[in-house]
Design a protein around this motif. Structure first.
Motif, PDB file in Angstrom:
ATOM      1  N   UNK A 180       0.838  -1.205   0.000  1.00  0.00           N
ATOM      2  CA  UNK A 180       0.000   0.000   0.000  1.00  0.00           C
ATOM      3  C   UNK A 180       0.871   1.252   0.000  1.00  0.00           C
ATOM      4  N   UNK A 181       1.917   1.251   0.828  1.00  0.00           N
ATOM      5  CA  UNK A 181       2.782   2.432   0.928  1.00  0.00           C
ATOM      6  C   UNK A 181       3.469   2.724  -0.400  1.00  0.00           C
ATOM      7  N   UNK A 182       3.875   1.672  -1.091  1.00  0.00           N
ATOM      8  CA  UNK A 182       4.553   1.867  -2.367  1.00  0.00           C
ATOM      9  C   UNK A 182       3.619   2.461  -3.419  1.00  0.00           C
TER      10      UNK A 182
ATOM     11  N   UNK B 263       3.176   6.063  -2.631  1.00  0.00           N
ATOM     12  CA  UNK B 263       4.382   6.846  -2.922  1.00  0.00           C
ATOM     13  C   UNK B 263       4.499   7.114  -4.422  1.00  0.00           C
ATOM     14  N   UNK B 264       4.231   6.095  -5.221  1.00  0.00           N
ATOM     15  CA  UNK B 264       4.384   6.282  -6.671  1.00  0.00           C
ATOM     16  C   UNK B 264       3.370   7.271  -7.237  1.00  0.00           C
ATOM     17  N   UNK B 265       2.133   7.188  -6.749  1.00  0.00           N
ATOM     18  CA  UNK B 265       1.115   8.128  -7.214  1.00  0.00           C
ATOM     19  C   UNK B 265       1.477   9.555  -6.795  1.00  0.00           C
ATOM     20  N   UNK B 266       1.899   9.705  -5.540  1.00  0.00           N
ATOM     21  CA  UNK B 266       2.226  11.051  -5.031  1.00  0.00           C
ATOM     22  C   UNK B 266       3.378  11.655  -5.815  1.00  0.00           C
ATOM     23  N   UNK B 267       4.400  10.854  -6.074  1.00  0.00           N
ATOM     24  CA  UNK B 267       5.550  11.349  -6.832  1.00  0.00           C
ATOM     25  C   UNK B 267       5.138  11.833  -8.217  1.00  0.00           C
ATOM     26  N   UNK B 268       4.301  11.030  -8.879  1.00  0.00           N
ATOM     27  CA  UNK B 268       3.861  11.403 -10.225  1.00  0.00           C
ATOM     28  C   UNK B 268       3.078  12.717 -10.192  1.00  0.00           C
ATOM     29  N   UNK B 269       2.259  12.891  -9.160  1.00  0.00           N
ATOM     30  CA  UNK B 269       1.472  14.126  -9.071  1.00  0.00           C
ATOM     31  C   UNK B 269       2.368  15.323  -8.792  1.00  0.00           C
ATOM     32  N   UNK B 270       3.372  15.126  -7.936  1.00  0.00           N
ATOM     33  CA  UNK B 270       4.311  16.222  -7.664  1.00  0.00           C
ATOM     34  C   UNK B 270       5.053  16.621  -8.937  1.00  0.00           C
ATOM     35  N   UNK B 271       5.253  15.632  -9.800  1.00  0.00           N
ATOM     36  CA  UNK B 271       5.931  15.934 -11.064  1.00  0.00           C
ATOM     37  C   UNK B 271       4.944  16.432 -12.119  1.00  0.00           C
TER      38      UNK B 271
ATOM     39  N   UNK C 120      -7.210  12.302  -8.209  1.00  0.00           N
ATOM     40  CA  UNK C 120      -6.814  12.233  -6.799  1.00  0.00           C
ATOM     41  C   UNK C 120      -6.633  13.616  -6.182  1.00  0.00           C
ATOM     42  N   UNK C 121      -6.350  14.622  -7.010  1.00  0.00           N
ATOM     43  CA  UNK C 121      -6.265  15.978  -6.485  1.00  0.00           C
ATOM     44  C   UNK C 121      -7.605  16.371  -5.867  1.00  0.00           C
TER      45      UNK C 121
ATOM     46  N   UNK D  27      -7.047  15.766  -2.161  1.00  0.00           N
ATOM     47  CA  UNK D  27      -6.401  17.051  -1.948  1.00  0.00           C
ATOM     48  C   UNK D  27      -4.924  16.946  -2.262  1.00  0.00           C
ATOM     49  N   UNK D  28      -4.068  17.336  -1.318  1.00  0.00           N
ATOM     50  CA  UNK D  28      -2.620  17.365  -1.545  1.00  0.00           C
ATOM     51  C   UNK D  28      -2.048  15.954  -1.697  1.00  0.00           C
ATOM     52  N   UNK D  29      -0.952  15.836  -2.481  1.00  0.00           N
ATOM     53  CA  UNK D  29      -0.298  14.531  -2.645  1.00  0.00           C
ATOM     54  C   UNK D  29       0.051  13.881  -1.302  1.00  0.00           C
ATOM     55  N   UNK D  30       0.394  14.671  -0.277  1.00  0.00           N
ATOM     56  CA  UNK D  30       0.773  14.109   1.032  1.00  0.00           C
ATOM     57  C   UNK D  30      -0.400  13.406   1.703  1.00  0.00           C
ATOM     58  N   UNK D  31      -1.631  13.781   1.321  1.00  0.00           N
ATOM     59  CA  UNK D  31      -2.794  13.248   2.035  1.00  0.00           C
ATOM     60  C   UNK D  31      -3.356  11.977   1.409  1.00  0.00           C
ATOM     61  N   UNK D  32      -2.782  11.565   0.284  1.00  0.00           N
ATOM     62  CA  UNK D  32      -3.342  10.423  -0.443  1.00  0.00           C
ATOM     63  C   UNK D  32      -3.160   9.119   0.335  1.00  0.00           C
TER      64      UNK D  32
END
Lengths: 323, 323
Positions: free
Chosen positions: B191-193, B196-204, B210-211, B215-220
């Motif tokens: 689950x953590x992985x 992490x991958x989704x959040x990274x892609x959104x930050x990029x 998911x936005x 909300x924020x990538x950190x909250x996903x």
């Protein structure tokens, strides 16, 4: 109770081997014939019966002291039903009741065992894994077979086909395997794979001492590659290291799957000796986790080509002792 | 003989849970406290003893009908010696004799069991794997835990640490894992992985529903990602599919290692339901070999967060029945 004996039979794609084995695991007599695997299954069974008679006659054992016959064969197969589902190198053995046919042909009780499990049984009994209750053996040949022992018993599983570790995937979406999967261990670390990779590189013009050792790329064997590694040949060293690293990855997965005390490397490739063992041990140390001190000992098989006979006979003797 | 009961304790990095369980696997009372894992081990043990008293008092069971306490904990640990070697989320439990301390604190016999094995025990006993003698369970959470049952018994191995399948390597030289290896299953399918991958892609800069959902990538959370998959979000679908394919690769390797009849998917990620199960089943069909018809059934866990309590108690009851 006097000494007990059993006949062990090892059926391969090239040869059928039989031997008489005593209850201390000693091989007392041995006989071999070519398999000629395209023949009807019944002809092959008739040869098995002949080989069984030969090894009994050539031995000091009385017929009544012989417990029966253990038959080692490639699979998938069912030990409980005595049936070979299919075997890549024995095309006429399809859903074939080999155990009962051999029992009829020889007039003795018989058991059927996967050939890798037979070899593993022998190494645990009188070979490199002597006395290890938790042990995994890889047989490194054309493909990669394996045998898994948990708390002193062979691991069979819900479909009687556990421990097919040559087909564990160590690279997602990796090299295609004849089994239908991609990235199977045996596509990276079998003897045949090592030879294929070296030959391909030479055909593409890579320089190697193997041109002198073996002549043409078609003539190269895994033994030649091991010799070239010993001579420091850079092509051979590169491919050998990669294969040993893949095998070490397999050992890491074996550690996490079964936590064995011992992993035995057997089959033709294990004849390479230290050049195999040292590379696998080093790569395992480099790859394995640091969370727990549960590293198995990696050792070379000791019984060579007789392991299959000895282990098949031992499986018969054990079946008699624990029916 | 009248009904027997046992207390099950599930110690995690966030919460300590205890419950009283009867010999049919029913949870009769339950109590929970935060672990506060930085505390000295003895303070945590004192809370465990308090929880045990609470669940006994809240239940209809007489004290003399309670067989003892089963304690599920992260590891590596030794069930036979009752010691936790170390546990990533319980830093003060280093070579800690948890079993005997809990036995002293509660005045009852105690057994120690790996938390994943406890969950697997429960699913075999009264959950999704009911009655399957050969079963593997994955617990998909922050990491990936697993439990392996062979012929009805938990697989322990030569170092009592078998079945650490989150650390099987499915990609040679792949992503680094906190365990020190590269390419571990849990780097692809936990689950953590996934988060992490989704959040990274959104930050990029990747676009995703998911936005809006989180909300924020950190909250996903993984739950959010599963919801986005159900809504057809292309980023979420791509990463989810890859994670399910990695998990299916793990299932292929489990098939070849143990030949189980059933693989249970549990842990937080299994709450995603059909969107997880269908993708893993499909990818398994696409990846697995064609040589033998030995496909296990893949099912979702049924007991949720209570599996650890129920299985720990069940392990205590079983230890009493088979000492």
């Amino acid at each position: 109770m006097g000494s007990q004996f059993a006949v062990g039979v090892d059926i391969g794609g090239s040869f059928i081997k039989a031997g008489l084995v005593d209850d201390a695991g000693a091989l007392l007599s041995k006989s071999v014939r070519p398999t000629l695997p395209q023949r009807p299954a019944d002809e092959i069974v008739a040869d098995v019966a002949t080989l069984i008679s030969e090894v009994i006659e050539a031995s000091p054992a009385d017929r009544e002291s012989i417990a029966g016959v253990g038959i080692g064969s490639p699979g998938p197969l069912s030990p409980t039903r005595g049936i070979i589902h299919r075997a890549a190198n024995l095309p006429t053995f399809k859903n074939f009741p080999l155990r009962d046919r051999v029992a009829e042909g020889s007039g003795m009780p018989a058991v059927l065992v996967n050939d890798a499990n037979a070899a593993g049984f022998a190494e645990r009994w009188v070979g490199a894994g002597h006395g290890a209750d938790n042990l995994v053996m890889f047989t490194l040949g054309t493909g990669i077979g394996s045998a898994v022992f948990v708390d002193g018993r062979v691991l069979s599983g819900g479909f009687e086909n556990a421990g097919e570790l040559g087909h564990m995937i160590i690279e997602r979406n990796g090299r295609p395997c004849s089994c239908g999967q991609r990235g199977c261990l045996e596509q990276y670390a079998s003897a045949a794979n090592i030879v294929r990779r070296v030959s391909e590189a030479m055909r593409q013009g890579a320089d190697s001492v193997l041109a002198k050792i073996a002549g043409a790329p078609e003539a190269i064997t895994a033994k030649d590659v091991a010799q070239a590694v010993r001579e420091g040949d850079s092509l051979a060293v590169e491919i050998w290291r990669d294969a040993c690293a893949a095998l070490a990855t397999g050992c890491v997965n074996v550690l996490h799957a079964y936590n064995p005390r011992v992993i035995v490397l057997g089959g033709g490739l294990s004849g390479a000796g230290a050049v195999l063992l040292d590379a696998v041990r080093q790569s395992l140390q480099a790859q394995v986790w640091s969370l727990h001190d549960d590293l198995p000992e990696i050792v070379l098989a000791e019984l060579g080509n007789d392991a299959g006979i000895i282990g098949a006979a031992g499986t018969m003797l054990q079946a008699l002792a624990n029916p």
